[in-house]
Motif scaffolding. Structure first.
Motif, short mmCIF file in Angstrom:
data_model
loop_
_atom_site.label_atom_id
_atom_site.label_comp_id
_atom_site.label_asym_id
_atom_site.label_seq_id
_atom_site.Cartn_x
_atom_site.Cartn_y
_atom_site.Cartn_z
N THR A 1 0.83 -1.21 0.00
CA THR A 1 0.00 0.00 0.00
C THR A 1 0.86 1.25 0.00
OG1 THR A 1 -1.68 -1.23 1.25
CG2 THR A 1 -1.86 1.17 1.22
N HIS A 2 1.97 1.23 0.74
CA HIS A 2 2.88 2.38 0.79
C HIS A 2 3.50 2.64 -0.57
CE1 HIS A 2 6.13 5.02 2.17
NE2 HIS A 2 6.98 4.20 1.54
N HIS B 1 4.65 6.22 -3.65
CA HIS B 1 5.62 6.25 -4.75
C HIS B 1 4.97 5.98 -6.11
CE1 HIS B 1 8.82 6.48 -1.78
NE2 HIS B 1 8.30 5.42 -1.18
N GLY B 2 3.68 5.61 -6.13
CA GLY B 2 3.01 5.37 -7.41
C GLY B 2 3.47 4.12 -8.13
N ALA B 3 4.00 3.17 -7.43
CA ALA B 3 4.47 1.94 -8.05
C ALA B 3 3.30 1.01 -8.37
CB ALA B 3 5.47 1.23 -7.13
N HIS B 4 3.44 0.22 -9.41
CA HIS B 4 2.40 -0.76 -9.76
C HIS B 4 3.09 -1.95 -10.41
CE1 HIS B 4 2.63 0.29 -14.08
NE2 HIS B 4 2.82 1.54 -13.64
N ALA C 1 2.35 1.82 -3.51
CA ALA C 1 1.35 2.23 -4.50
C ALA C 1 0.88 3.67 -4.29
CB ALA C 1 0.16 1.28 -4.46
N LYS C 2 0.64 4.06 -3.04
CA LYS C 2 0.08 5.39 -2.76
C LYS C 2 1.15 6.47 -2.70
CE LYS C 2 -4.09 3.90 -0.31
NZ LYS C 2 -4.88 4.03 0.93
#
Length: 559
Positions: A414-415, A420-423, A417-418
């Motif tokens: 969750t950290h 650093h915008g990683a996917h 993705a929210k």
């Protein structure tokens, strides 16, 4: 003549021994009577007690395990390992017969089919195998006969593996020995599927001997097993290949009971458990050490993806892993065959369904859990669980001296993705983490792939990725039966694409400019087709025909 003092001392010792024996007999009278009466409950309790016994000191001659033989293994010539110096042991309750002749040993074990314990289960008789550390139960007597015959075959493999440790100079196995005699289920007869042969056997060794006769007298070195048709240059290669069809094994680990197709597999099994900490063969990617260079090469394949998915960016290390990915990520929900009886959920396999069903009956209230713990005995409450080691997940993208550490991987996901915008890439279901040198888990940012696979993923998707919800329907049709030289042949086609056309109905070709446009067939072609007589019947609830009517139709019904 002995002095009175010595006589009194010896007399006192005899009295003490007599008192001790009487005390032991009085305490163990119940268990001794149960053992003499051949009660299965006593066998089960004694086996569970032996499983909880502390491990015996390591012996240089044989591995320490449950009821293992005290005879030392013999180092026999490698080419005579399977026929010479075999110490065959019957582990049936109160038997313990030893033999060196395999044929006589099979006949002896077969006699125990009349000594099966019988239990009444609601009007049906259930047979129990009394082989040591087995406990197999079934209500099918022929299945139990096949099971007992399998014990004779498995005992021979154990005897070969017993001497194999000394011949191959291997260290002992360190796995649990309490499941050494637990065999796979033999629910059906052993059926020979050689072309023009339909013999069935209840003894697995007789089945193997029968199949070997097919190989011995085969004119051509062709595998005539149904659906195969492979050819070989030498007869010994055909013999080894046929074991993949019959499931024959050549050797077994005497300690844990696992059986293998060749000596090399047993060597790998034991060497994996006895790795020298100072071994020079270590994986440069994960740091795991191995005993031989061959085991290191086999392990390195797990890090390199050699198979690419055609529907997404996923790559897998084996064809089985790729097939598993397709089942979970690209298979439509309506094609999942395992349906939950309580909700619309459909599972890919039976294991997933068994894991899902308890979610409908699980008690989530704390009061119910407390009531269950109150009903437990003191012995159950005193069971100490192993302490769970807390894992630490560190973010590799946060800047600064202080590293952000999380207690769970989902929180780090969750950290990432929210914040650093990683996917994750297309086809992957989540982030994957691996342990670092400092003991913390960090995001896996590198994926090792074969060069052809990388090009297929990068160059093969110039257009946007297709949706993962695409569903495909196929038609599978058998076009040829198996013969002595060729397997069965099937034809697989997408439904609606290049469908086969009946030869007696001429069809006009599609318009090359607009292939999707429909072209009406010639009226003369349909008129040449003979009319079909159809009988329509009215029936009552019991299936009796009340009235019938015959009509003619010029519509052709395809199969």
């Amino acid at each position: 003549m002995e002095s009175p003092e010595k006589l009194n001392t010896s007399k006192l010792r005899l009295l003490r021994c007599r008192d001790w024996l009487q005390k032991q007999n009085s305490e163990n009278s119940d268990q001794i009577s149960q053992k003499n009466n051949n009660e299965v409950e006593y066998i089960i309790t004694s086996n569970t007690e032996r499983e909880n016994l502390p491990s015996e000191p390591e012996d240089e001659s044989i591995p320490a395990g449950i009821d293992e033989s005290s005879v030392k293994p013999k180092a026999v010539p490698l080419n005579r390992l399977r026929v010479e110096g075999l110490h065959l042991e019957c582990e049936w309750q109160s038997c313990r017969m030893y033999s060196t002749n395999y044929e006589l040993f099979q006949k002896h074990v077969r006699t125990h089919t009349s000594d099966l314990h019988k239990m009444d289960k609601g009007g049906t008789v259930e047979f129990v195998c009394l082989w040591d550390i087995c406990g197999h139960k079934t209500s099918d007597y022929p299945e139990m006969v096949r099971h007992v015959n399998y014990h004779a075959y498995h005992s021979r493999l154990l005897a070969i593996g017993f001497n194999g440790r000394a011949t191959l100079k291997l260290e002992r196995c360190k796995k649990d020995s309490s499941k050494r005699n637990q065999l796979p289920e033999v629910t059906h007869e052993h059926w020979c599927m050689w072309i023009d042969c339909d013999n069935k056997f209840s003894s697995i060794q007789t089945f193997f001997d029968h199949v070997n006769q097919h190989v011995k007298y085969a004119d051509k070195l062709v595998c005539s097993w149904a659906g195969c048709g492979m050819t070989f240059a030498r007869r010994v290669l055909l013999t080894g290949h046929l074991r993949s069809h019959t499931g024959e094994r050549q050797i077994a680990c005497y300690h844990c009971g696992q059986h293998f197709t060749c000596n090399r597999k047993l060597c790998d099994h034991l060497r994996r458990q006895n790795v020298n900490p100072s071994s020079a063969y270590s994986c440069p990617l994960c740091g795991v050490k191995f005993a031989t260079e061959y085991l290191l090469r086999e392990h390195a394949r797990q890090h390199v993806s050699a198979y690419a998915c055609a529907l997404c960016d996923m790559s897998a290390t084996t064809p089985a892993a790729l097939a598993q990915h397709v089942r979970y990520r690209h298979l439509p929900a309506q094609h999942r065959t395992h349906r939950c009886p309580h909700c619309p959920y459909r599972a890919v396999n039976q294991y997933d369904l068994r894991k899902h069903i308890p979610t409908h009956t699980r008690k989530r209230k704390k009061d119910n859990k407390d009531e269950e713990t109150d009903d437990c005995s003191d012995e159950e409450n005193t069971v100490v669980k192993k302490p769970r080691v807390a894992k630490k997940y560190a973010c590799h993208m946060c800047s600064g001296d202080k590293i952000k550490v999380f207690s769970r991987g989902t929180i780090l996901t969750t950290h990432l993705a929210k914040v650093h915008g990683a996917h994750w890439p297309s086809g992957h279901s989540r982030f994957r983490y691996q342990i670092s040198e400092d003991g913390m888990y960090r995001l896996t940012t590198t994926r090792y792939e074969v060069l052809e696979v990388s090009k297929q993923i990068v160059d093969g998707y110039s257009d946007p990725k297709e949706s993962l919800k695409n569903s495909f329907e196929f038609d599978v049709r058998q076009v040829a039966e198996a013969s002595k030289t060729s397997p069965r042949k099937y034809e697989i086609r997408l439904k609606g694409a290049d469908a086969p056309v009946k030869p007696d109905i001429p069809v006009e070709p599609k318009d090359p400019v607009n292939p999707e446009s429909s072209v009406e067939p010639d009226s003369s072609a349909t008129s040449a087709v003979a009319p079909v007589e159809i009988t329509m019947c009215d029936v009552d609830d019991q299936g009796n025909i009340i009235s019938s009517k015959v009509i003619e139709s010029d519509v052709v019904y395809g199969s």
